[in-house]
Motif scaffolding. Sequence first.
Motif, PDB file in Angstrom:
ATOM      1  N   LEU A  97       0.927  -0.977   0.004  1.00 56.28           N
ATOM      2  CA  LEU A  97       0.153   0.082   0.092  1.00 56.28           C
ATOM      3  C   LEU A  97       0.738   1.220  -0.045  1.00 56.28           C
ATOM      4  N   PHE A  98       1.739   1.352   0.842  1.00 51.22           N
ATOM      5  CA  PHE A  98       2.831   2.583   0.830  1.00 51.22           C
ATOM      6  C   PHE A  98       4.033   2.525   0.056  1.00 51.22           C
ATOM      7  N   GLY A  99       4.452   1.175  -0.366  1.00 47.10           N
ATOM      8  CA  GLY A  99       5.627   1.229  -1.070  1.00 47.10           C
ATOM      9  C   GLY A  99       6.806   0.857  -0.189  1.00 47.10           C
ATOM     10  N   GLU A 109       0.555   5.180  -6.604  1.00 44.50           N
ATOM     11  CA  GLU A 109      -0.052   4.546  -8.056  1.00 44.50           C
ATOM     12  C   GLU A 109      -1.342   5.318  -8.272  1.00 44.50           C
ATOM     13  N   ALA A 110      -2.163   5.422  -7.235  1.00 48.26           N
ATOM     14  CA  ALA A 110      -3.433   5.963  -7.462  1.00 48.26           C
ATOM     15  C   ALA A 110      -3.188   7.729  -7.452  1.00 48.26           C
ATOM     16  N   GLN A 111      -2.111   8.159  -7.274  1.00 48.22           N
ATOM     17  CA  GLN A 111      -2.095   9.741  -7.372  1.00 48.22           C
ATOM     18  C   GLN A 111      -2.801  10.364  -8.314  1.00 48.22           C
ATOM     19  N   GLY A 112      -3.871  11.369  -7.546  1.00 49.19           N
ATOM     20  CA  GLY A 112      -4.613  12.076  -8.558  1.00 49.19           C
ATOM     21  C   GLY A 112      -6.010  11.526  -8.811  1.00 49.19           C
ATOM     22  N   GLY A 113      -5.973  10.123  -8.719  1.00 47.58           N
ATOM     23  CA  GLY A 113      -7.106   9.395  -8.932  1.00 47.58           C
ATOM     24  C   GLY A 113      -8.124   8.761  -7.900  1.00 47.58           C
ATOM     25  N   THR A 114      -8.247   7.473  -7.841  1.00 48.00           N
ATOM     26  CA  THR A 114      -9.140   6.924  -7.069  1.00 48.00           C
ATOM     27  C   THR A 114      -8.684   5.685  -6.737  1.00 48.00           C
ATOM     28  N   ILE A 115      -8.695   5.218  -5.249  1.00 45.39           N
ATOM     29  CA  ILE A 115      -8.106   3.923  -4.708  1.00 45.39           C
ATOM     30  C   ILE A 115      -9.317   3.441  -4.318  1.00 45.39           C
ATOM     31  N   PHE A 116      -9.400   2.159  -4.733  1.00 47.42           N
ATOM     32  CA  PHE A 116     -10.752   1.519  -4.183  1.00 47.42           C
ATOM     33  C   PHE A 116     -10.143   0.260  -3.290  1.00 47.42           C
ATOM     34  N   VAL A 132      -2.938   7.180   7.498  1.00 48.93           N
ATOM     35  CA  VAL A 132      -2.880   7.522   6.000  1.00 48.93           C
ATOM     36  C   VAL A 132      -4.060   8.596   5.925  1.00 48.93           C
ATOM     37  N   ILE A 133      -5.260   7.975   6.039  1.00 45.10           N
ATOM     38  CA  ILE A 133      -6.515   8.700   5.613  1.00 45.10           C
ATOM     39  C   ILE A 133      -6.464  10.099   6.133  1.00 45.10           C
ATOM     40  N   GLN A 134      -6.270  10.027   7.327  1.00 40.32           N
ATOM     41  CA  GLN A 134      -6.261  11.524   8.165  1.00 40.32           C
ATOM     42  C   GLN A 134      -5.145  12.373   7.874  1.00 40.32           C
ATOM     43  N   GLU A 135      -4.066  11.975   7.555  1.00 46.88           N
ATOM     44  CA  GLU A 135      -2.760  12.677   7.077  1.00 46.88           C
ATOM     45  C   GLU A 135      -2.734  13.036   5.804  1.00 46.88           C
ATOM     46  N   ARG A 136      -3.364  12.189   5.113  1.00 45.37           N
ATOM     47  CA  ARG A 136      -3.244  12.335   3.467  1.00 45.37           C
ATOM     48  C   ARG A 136      -1.676  12.381   3.077  1.00 45.37           C
ATOM     49  N   ARG A 137      -1.127  11.340   3.906  1.00 44.44           N
ATOM     50  CA  ARG A 137       0.244  11.162   3.451  1.00 44.44           C
ATOM     51  C   ARG A 137       0.721   9.729   3.814  1.00 44.44           C
ATOM     52  N   ILE A 138       1.709   9.303   2.935  1.00 46.03           N
ATOM     53  CA  ILE A 138       2.147   8.247   3.371  1.00 46.03           C
ATOM     54  C   ILE A 138       3.692   7.965   3.559  1.00 46.03           C
ATOM     55  N   THR A 139       4.311   7.120   4.268  1.00 45.13           N
ATOM     56  CA  THR A 139       5.655   7.119   4.252  1.00 45.13           C
ATOM     57  C   THR A 139       6.023   5.400   3.805  1.00 45.13           C
ATOM     58  N   ARG A 140       6.966   5.443   2.803  1.00 44.49           N
ATOM     59  CA  ARG A 140       7.477   4.050   2.404  1.00 44.49           C
ATOM     60  C   ARG A 140       8.314   3.353   3.474  1.00 44.49           C
ATOM     61  N   VAL A 141       8.090   1.918   3.551  1.00 43.14           N
ATOM     62  CA  VAL A 141       8.965   1.133   4.238  1.00 43.14           C
ATOM     63  C   VAL A 141      10.279   1.364   4.043  1.00 43.14           C
ATOM     64  N   GLY A 142      11.008   1.643   5.009  1.00 46.28           N
ATOM     65  CA  GLY A 142      12.241   1.846   5.297  1.00 46.28           C
ATOM     66  C   GLY A 142      12.898   3.259   4.907  1.00 46.28           C
ATOM     67  N   SER A 143      11.836   4.174   4.841  1.00 44.92           N
ATOM     68  CA  SER A 143      12.138   5.353   4.727  1.00 44.92           C
ATOM     69  C   SER A 143      11.590   6.288   6.038  1.00 44.92           C
ATOM     70  N   ASN A 144      11.877   7.658   6.227  1.00 49.57           N
ATOM     71  CA  ASN A 144      11.263   8.504   7.119  1.00 49.57           C
ATOM     72  C   ASN A 144      10.889   9.639   6.607  1.00 49.57           C
ATOM     73  N   LYS A 145      10.702   9.690   5.194  1.00 52.47           N
ATOM     74  CA  LYS A 145      10.321  10.851   4.539  1.00 52.47           C
ATOM     75  C   LYS A 145       8.660  10.626   4.178  1.00 52.47           C
ATOM     76  N   ILE A 166       5.361  11.320   2.138  1.00 51.19           N
ATOM     77  CA  ILE A 166       4.781  11.707   0.784  1.00 51.19           C
ATOM     78  C   ILE A 166       3.437  12.016   0.805  1.00 51.19           C
ATOM     79  N   PRO A 167       3.248  13.301   0.332  1.00 53.95           N
ATOM     80  CA  PRO A 167       1.751  13.615   0.363  1.00 53.95           C
ATOM     81  C   PRO A 167       1.023  12.822  -0.891  1.00 53.95           C
ATOM     82  N   VAL A 168      -0.333  12.407  -0.556  1.00 46.76           N
ATOM     83  CA  VAL A 168      -1.025  11.740  -1.451  1.00 46.76           C
ATOM     84  C   VAL A 168      -2.394  12.118  -1.659  1.00 46.76           C
TER      85      VAL A 168
END
Length: 450
Positions: free
Chosen positions: A219-221, A240-247, A265-278, A280-282
Motif C-alpha cells: 500500500l505504501f511502497g 500509483e493512484a495519485q490524482g485518481g481513485t483508490i478502491f 494515512v487517511i487522516q494525514e493524506r500522506r504515506i511513508t514508504r517502508v524503510g524511509s522516514n520521508k 509523501i503527500p497523496v
Amino acid sequence: MQLSQSKILIMDDDVDVLSAAKLLLKRHVKQADIEKNPERLPFLITNGAYDLVLLDMNFTRDVSSGREGFQWLDRILDIAPETTVIMITAYGDVEMAVRAMKAGAADFVLKPWENDKLLSTIENALQSRKDTSGNGEEKKTEKKASDTSIIGSSAAMQQVLDTVERVAPTDANILVLGENGTGKSQLARHIHQLSKRADKPFVTVDLGALSESLFESELFGHVKGAFTDAKDDRPGRFEEAQGGTIFLDEIGNLPLPLQAKMLTVIQERRITRVGSNKPIPVDVRLICATNQNVDKMVAERQFRQDLLYRINTIELELPPLRERPQDIAPLAEHYLKQFRKKYSRPVSSLSAALVKKMEQYNWPGNIRELQHAIERAVILSQSNALQPEDLFLKNTGPEPAAATGFDLEEMEKNMIVKALKRYNGNITDTARELGLSRAALYRRMEKYGL
C-alpha cells in the motif's frame, strides 16, 4: 506506433536483466517500467495501458520449461488482447520459439540479447500492432464506457444511482456495502468514471487477499534495502493512484493493527514508504467496500469506529438481486449479448418461460451467479432462444458460481477437442468453427495441453 511514443513493461525475476533492459530502453521509449513479481501482472496490465510487454518465459518456480511464461502470456492476452508481448528467455530453442508465437506472442528473444537486435524486434512488433489494430483506440474507449455502465431500473437501484450522480463529482469518501456478487467493484469504477478524476488512475486493492507482512509495502511502497528482497525503490498502491481513485475492497477483513495504520494515512493524506522516514503527500479519492456488517463489527470491537467515520462520509448499499427482480432480465440480456459475441454462438434471446423462472429464483450468488449461469447456457445451447432447461438443472437453479469456472474450462476443452477431431487437426477450420482467431485457439490449446 513509434518506438519513442511507446509504454513498455519489462517482467523478469532477474534484477540484473531488469536493470539492463531499463537502462537501454529508457533512452528510446516514452516509458519503461520494470517488475520482478509476476503476480502483479494483472494489476499492471489493467492499470498501466502498456503498448508492449517484455515477458520472461521462466520464473523462480519453473526455471527451464517455459510453462510459467506461457501461463502469464495467456493471462495478459485475456486481460488486454491488444497488448503486444515479446517473450524472453535464457533457455530458448526453435521449438519453444514456435510455441510462443502460436500462443500469441509477437516475437521471441534470447538472453543475453544484442541491444540493436532487441530494439529492432520491439520496433517491428509495435509496427505490426499498428498495422493490425485499426481503430483500436476507439474500441478501447467504447469497451471502457460499457464496462463501467450500471444496469438497473428498479426503485432500489435508482435510489443508489441517484445518490451516485450527486456525490461522484465530489471528493467525498464512499463506503459501498452489499452481499458478495452484487457489483460493488463495478459501482466503484462507475463512480470514478463520473468523477473529476476520471482521466487519472483507478487502483483496486483487495485487502482480503493482502497478508499483514505485505500490507505496508504493497500500500505504501518501500525503498531499496528496506528488507531482503527490496532491490529497488518501489511506489505503493496509494502513490500509483495519485490524482485518481483508490478502491479498498473487503476493508472489513482488515485486522485491527492495520486499521490504525490505514486511519493515519487517511487522516494525514500522506504515506511513508517502508524503510524511509520521508512522508509523501497523496491526493486520492477513497472508495471502500465490504460485505460485512460494519456497525456490528464496531459494536463487537472488531472494527475501529474512528476509521468507519473516515471512510463512510457517504454510504451506499447495493441491494441483492432477489430484491430487484425487474433488473434480472435486462442483466441477463446484457450478458447474453456479451457471451454470444465472445463464443460466436447462435443464441440471441431469452424465452419468456426462462425470464419468468429467473425472476422467481433466489440468486444467492447475486449478479455474479447470473453472469456465470448465462455464460454456461450460451456455451451449451444450440437454439436461438435460451430455455429454462438451458439455465436450470433438475428444476433447481443454476450451478453454483464457485463451481462454474471449473465446468466452463472443462466444457471449453471438450469443445476444442471435438472440433479438432472433426477437422482432423486443421487449425484454421477448427478456429473458424469455434469462432476464435488462430492465435486465440493456440493459446487455449497450450492452456489445456492439447
